[in-house]
Structures are given as structure tokens and as C-alpha cells.
Design a protein around this motif. Sequence first.
Motif, PDB file in Angstrom:
ATOM      1  N   PHE A  37       8.739   9.395  -3.494  1.00  0.00           N
ATOM      2  CA  PHE A  37       7.866  10.354  -2.825  1.00  0.00           C
ATOM      3  C   PHE A  37       7.260   9.757  -1.560  1.00  0.00           C
ATOM      4  CE2 PHE A  37       7.604  12.004  -7.246  1.00  0.00           C
ATOM      5  CZ  PHE A  37       8.221  13.214  -7.009  1.00  0.00           C
ATOM      6  N   ILE A  38       7.106   8.440  -1.561  1.00  0.00           N
ATOM      7  CA  ILE A  38       6.656   7.717  -0.370  1.00  0.00           C
ATOM      8  C   ILE A  38       7.825   6.838   0.048  1.00  0.00           C
ATOM      9  CG2 ILE A  38       5.029   6.035   0.573  1.00  0.00           C
ATOM     10  CD1 ILE A  38       3.026   6.971  -1.561  1.00  0.00           C
ATOM     11  N   GLN A  39       8.288   7.009   1.276  1.00  0.00           N
ATOM     12  CA  GLN A  39       9.466   6.293   1.754  1.00  0.00           C
ATOM     13  C   GLN A  39       9.144   4.950   2.395  1.00  0.00           C
ATOM     14  OE1 GLN A  39      12.622   7.401   1.230  1.00  0.00           O
ATOM     15  NE2 GLN A  39      11.660   9.025   0.046  1.00  0.00           N
ATOM     16  N   ASP A  40       7.945   4.821   2.954  1.00  0.00           N
ATOM     17  CA  ASP A  40       7.602   3.598   3.675  1.00  0.00           C
ATOM     18  C   ASP A  40       6.113   3.324   3.537  1.00  0.00           C
ATOM     19  OD1 ASP A  40       8.135   1.365   5.210  1.00  0.00           O
ATOM     20  OD2 ASP A  40       7.884   2.414   7.108  1.00  0.00           O
ATOM     21  N   ILE A  41       5.762   2.064   3.562  1.00  0.00           N
ATOM     22  CA  ILE A  41       4.365   1.651   3.520  1.00  0.00           C
ATOM     23  C   ILE A  41       3.946   1.349   4.950  1.00  0.00           C
ATOM     24  CG2 ILE A  41       2.740  -0.062   2.651  1.00  0.00           C
ATOM     25  CD1 ILE A  41       4.650  -0.515   0.300  1.00  0.00           C
ATOM     26  N   LYS A  42       2.942   2.037   5.406  1.00  0.00           N
ATOM     27  CA  LYS A  42       2.493   1.883   6.804  1.00  0.00           C
ATOM     28  C   LYS A  42       1.748   0.562   7.027  1.00  0.00           C
ATOM     29  CE  LYS A  42       3.146   6.455   8.046  1.00  0.00           C
ATOM     30  NZ  LYS A  42       4.523   6.590   7.707  1.00  0.00           N
ATOM     31  N   ASN A  43       0.962   0.150   6.036  1.00  0.00           N
ATOM     32  CA  ASN A  43       0.196  -1.087   6.139  1.00  0.00           C
ATOM     33  C   ASN A  43       1.158  -2.270   5.981  1.00  0.00           C
ATOM     34  OD1 ASN A  43      -1.263  -3.448   5.044  1.00  0.00           O
ATOM     35  ND2 ASN A  43      -3.046  -2.117   5.252  1.00  0.00           N
ATOM     36  N   THR A  44       1.316  -3.045   7.041  1.00  0.00           N
ATOM     37  CA  THR A  44       2.317  -4.122   7.027  1.00  0.00           C
ATOM     38  C   THR A  44       2.004  -5.217   6.010  1.00  0.00           C
ATOM     39  OG1 THR A  44       1.222  -5.185   8.910  1.00  0.00           O
ATOM     40  CG2 THR A  44       3.087  -3.754   9.396  1.00  0.00           C
ATOM     41  N   ALA A  45       0.734  -5.523   5.795  1.00  0.00           N
ATOM     42  CA  ALA A  45       0.378  -6.561   4.823  1.00  0.00           C
ATOM     43  C   ALA A  45       0.747  -6.116   3.409  1.00  0.00           C
ATOM     44  CB  ALA A  45      -1.110  -6.883   4.908  1.00  0.00           C
ATOM     45  N   LYS A  46       0.455  -4.862   3.071  1.00  0.00           N
ATOM     46  CA  LYS A  46       0.797  -4.338   1.744  1.00  0.00           C
ATOM     47  C   LYS A  46       2.306  -4.255   1.568  1.00  0.00           C
ATOM     48  CE  LYS A  46      -3.370  -1.636   1.035  1.00  0.00           C
ATOM     49  NZ  LYS A  46      -3.933  -0.283   0.856  1.00  0.00           N
TER      50      LYS A  46
END
Length: 68
Positions: A37-46
Motif C-alpha cells: 500500500f506504501i511503495q516508498d519511504i520518503k524519510n531517507t533515514a527510516k
Amino acid sequence: MFTKLRRLRKINEITLDEVAMDTGLSVGYLNRLERGFIQDIKNTAKKKRLETYIKNLEAKTKKDAHLL
């Protein structure tokens, strides 16, 4: 990449709660990532933390498979 987390978790009998504690991401967020449902994590550290976790889990899984 994040959808393989579920398969690796099941093989290694790891719960989403454990992944959440190790990565600092919420169980709900991880669940949505696993299901696509979520394709990418925007926060680079996470994103980096979870990618590293998955790579380490993949390496552990391959290592353990050789022991069988």
C-alpha cells in the motif's frame, strides 16, 4: 523491496512488533509497506534503516539455510 519483508519475517518467525522495535517504524506502517500500500519511504533515514534490516535478515536467512 519492502514486500519481501513479510516472507523473510515468516521464515524467521519474526513478528511485526519485533521489526518495529528494531527499526523504529510503527507496526501499522510496516504492515502497509509489506502489503504494498506504501511503495516508498520518503524519510531517507527510516528508509535506510529498513533496507539495512531487510538485507541483514536476508543474509541471516541464507546463512541459516546452509545449516539445514
